[in-house]
Motif scaffolding. Structure first.
Motif, PDB file in Angstrom:
ATOM      1  N   ILE A  31     -32.020 -11.339 -11.215  1.00 24.06           N
ATOM      2  CA  ILE A  31     -31.561 -12.470 -12.024  1.00 24.06           C
ATOM      3  C   ILE A  31     -31.240 -12.006 -13.443  1.00 24.06           C
ATOM      4  O   ILE A  31     -30.207 -12.370 -14.010  1.00 24.06           O
ATOM      5  CB  ILE A  31     -32.617 -13.593 -12.025  1.00 24.06           C
ATOM      6  CG1 ILE A  31     -32.675 -14.245 -10.639  1.00 24.06           C
ATOM      7  CG2 ILE A  31     -32.323 -14.628 -13.094  1.00 24.06           C
ATOM      8  CD1 ILE A  31     -33.819 -15.213 -10.469  1.00 24.06           C
ATOM      9  N   ARG A  32     -32.111 -11.171 -14.015  1.00 23.47           N
ATOM     10  CA  ARG A  32     -31.872 -10.693 -15.380  1.00 23.47           C
ATOM     11  C   ARG A  32     -30.616  -9.834 -15.450  1.00 23.47           C
ATOM     12  O   ARG A  32     -29.826  -9.956 -16.391  1.00 23.47           O
ATOM     13  CB  ARG A  32     -33.081  -9.908 -15.874  1.00 23.47           C
ATOM     14  CG  ARG A  32     -34.261 -10.812 -16.144  1.00 23.47           C
ATOM     15  CD  ARG A  32     -35.461 -10.037 -16.603  1.00 23.47           C
ATOM     16  NE  ARG A  32     -36.600 -10.943 -16.781  1.00 23.47           N
ATOM     17  CZ  ARG A  32     -37.842 -10.554 -16.861  1.00 23.47           C
ATOM     18  NH1 ARG A  32     -38.141  -9.274 -16.770  1.00 23.47           N
ATOM     19  NH2 ARG A  32     -38.805 -11.428 -17.022  1.00 23.47           N
ATOM     20  N   VAL A  33     -30.435  -8.956 -14.472  1.00 23.49           N
ATOM     21  CA  VAL A  33     -29.237  -8.111 -14.459  1.00 23.49           C
ATOM     22  C   VAL A  33     -27.988  -8.973 -14.309  1.00 23.49           C
ATOM     23  O   VAL A  33     -26.965  -8.726 -14.959  1.00 23.49           O
ATOM     24  CB  VAL A  33     -29.334  -7.065 -13.320  1.00 23.49           C
ATOM     25  CG1 VAL A  33     -27.996  -6.386 -13.081  1.00 23.49           C
ATOM     26  CG2 VAL A  33     -30.400  -6.037 -13.657  1.00 23.49           C
ATOM     27  N   GLY A  34     -28.047 -10.002 -13.491  1.00 27.53           N
ATOM     28  CA  GLY A  34     -26.906 -10.898 -13.321  1.00 27.53           C
ATOM     29  C   GLY A  34     -26.567 -11.647 -14.592  1.00 27.53           C
ATOM     30  O   GLY A  34     -25.394 -11.787 -14.945  1.00 27.53           O
ATOM     31  N   ILE A  35     -27.578 -12.113 -15.305  1.00 26.66           N
ATOM     32  CA  ILE A  35     -27.340 -12.830 -16.559  1.00 26.66           C
ATOM     33  C   ILE A  35     -26.718 -11.898 -17.592  1.00 26.66           C
ATOM     34  O   ILE A  35     -25.747 -12.249 -18.267  1.00 26.66           O
ATOM     35  CB  ILE A  35     -28.655 -13.454 -17.082  1.00 26.66           C
ATOM     36  CG1 ILE A  35     -29.080 -14.609 -16.171  1.00 26.66           C
ATOM     37  CG2 ILE A  35     -28.500 -13.933 -18.517  1.00 26.66           C
ATOM     38  CD1 ILE A  35     -30.460 -15.148 -16.473  1.00 26.66           C
ATOM     39  N   VAL A  36     -27.263 -10.685 -17.714  1.00 28.39           N
ATOM     40  CA  VAL A  36     -26.730  -9.724 -18.687  1.00 28.39           C
ATOM     41  C   VAL A  36     -25.296  -9.359 -18.346  1.00 28.39           C
ATOM     42  O   VAL A  36     -24.426  -9.313 -19.223  1.00 28.39           O
ATOM     43  CB  VAL A  36     -27.628  -8.472 -18.760  1.00 28.39           C
ATOM     44  CG1 VAL A  36     -26.957  -7.358 -19.539  1.00 28.39           C
ATOM     45  CG2 VAL A  36     -28.969  -8.818 -19.391  1.00 28.39           C
ATOM     46  N   SER A  37     -25.011  -9.128 -17.073  1.00 31.33           N
ATOM     47  CA  SER A  37     -23.640  -8.758 -16.701  1.00 31.33           C
ATOM     48  C   SER A  37     -22.674  -9.924 -16.929  1.00 31.33           C
ATOM     49  O   SER A  37     -21.536  -9.705 -17.336  1.00 31.33           O
ATOM     50  CB  SER A  37     -23.580  -8.289 -15.252  1.00 31.33           C
ATOM     51  OG  SER A  37     -23.939  -9.337 -14.374  1.00 31.33           O
ATOM     52  N   ALA A  38     -23.112 -11.140 -16.707  1.00 31.58           N
ATOM     53  CA  ALA A  38     -22.252 -12.295 -16.976  1.00 31.58           C
ATOM     54  C   ALA A  38     -21.951 -12.407 -18.470  1.00 31.58           C
ATOM     55  O   ALA A  38     -20.819 -12.693 -18.863  1.00 31.58           O
ATOM     56  CB  ALA A  38     -22.920 -13.575 -16.474  1.00 31.58           C
ATOM     57  N   ILE A  39     -22.949 -12.160 -19.299  1.00 28.13           N
ATOM     58  CA  ILE A  39     -22.738 -12.218 -20.752  1.00 28.13           C
ATOM     59  C   ILE A  39     -21.788 -11.113 -21.197  1.00 28.13           C
ATOM     60  O   ILE A  39     -20.880 -11.344 -22.007  1.00 28.13           O
ATOM     61  CB  ILE A  39     -24.095 -12.127 -21.489  1.00 28.13           C
ATOM     62  CG1 ILE A  39     -24.907 -13.398 -21.240  1.00 28.13           C
ATOM     63  CG2 ILE A  39     -23.897 -11.889 -22.983  1.00 28.13           C
ATOM     64  CD1 ILE A  39     -26.333 -13.333 -21.730  1.00 28.13           C
ATOM     65  N   VAL A  40     -21.971  -9.906 -20.652  1.00 23.38           N
ATOM     66  CA  VAL A  40     -21.097  -8.789 -21.024  1.00 23.38           C
ATOM     67  C   VAL A  40     -19.661  -9.063 -20.581  1.00 23.38           C
ATOM     68  O   VAL A  40     -18.714  -8.857 -21.351  1.00 23.38           O
ATOM     69  CB  VAL A  40     -21.622  -7.471 -20.421  1.00 23.38           C
ATOM     70  CG1 VAL A  40     -20.590  -6.359 -20.536  1.00 23.38           C
ATOM     71  CG2 VAL A  40     -22.926  -7.068 -21.105  1.00 23.38           C
TER      72      VAL A  40
END
Length: 58
Positions: A31-40
């Protein structure tokens, strides 16, 4: 029940507990990796970088 059966049951319960904890950690990390990649990706899109050919999977 013999002592070996009790130890086998306890070992099974310990393995199950370890698997549950590992799955919980993996879900949180995903979930954290998905959120960070969406922000990037949103930041790249906002900056006008729409050609993502520099990424190895695009």
């Amino acid at each position: 029940m013999t002592s070996s059966t009790v130890l086998l049951v306890l070992a099974g319960l310990a393995a199950l507990a370890v698997a549950v904890v590992a799955i919980k950690i993996a879900i949180k990390l995903a979930i954290r990796v998905g959120i960070v990649s969406a922000i990037v990706l949103a930041g790249l899109y906002t900056a006008g970088v729409t050609d993502l050919s520099f990424l190895p999977f695009f």
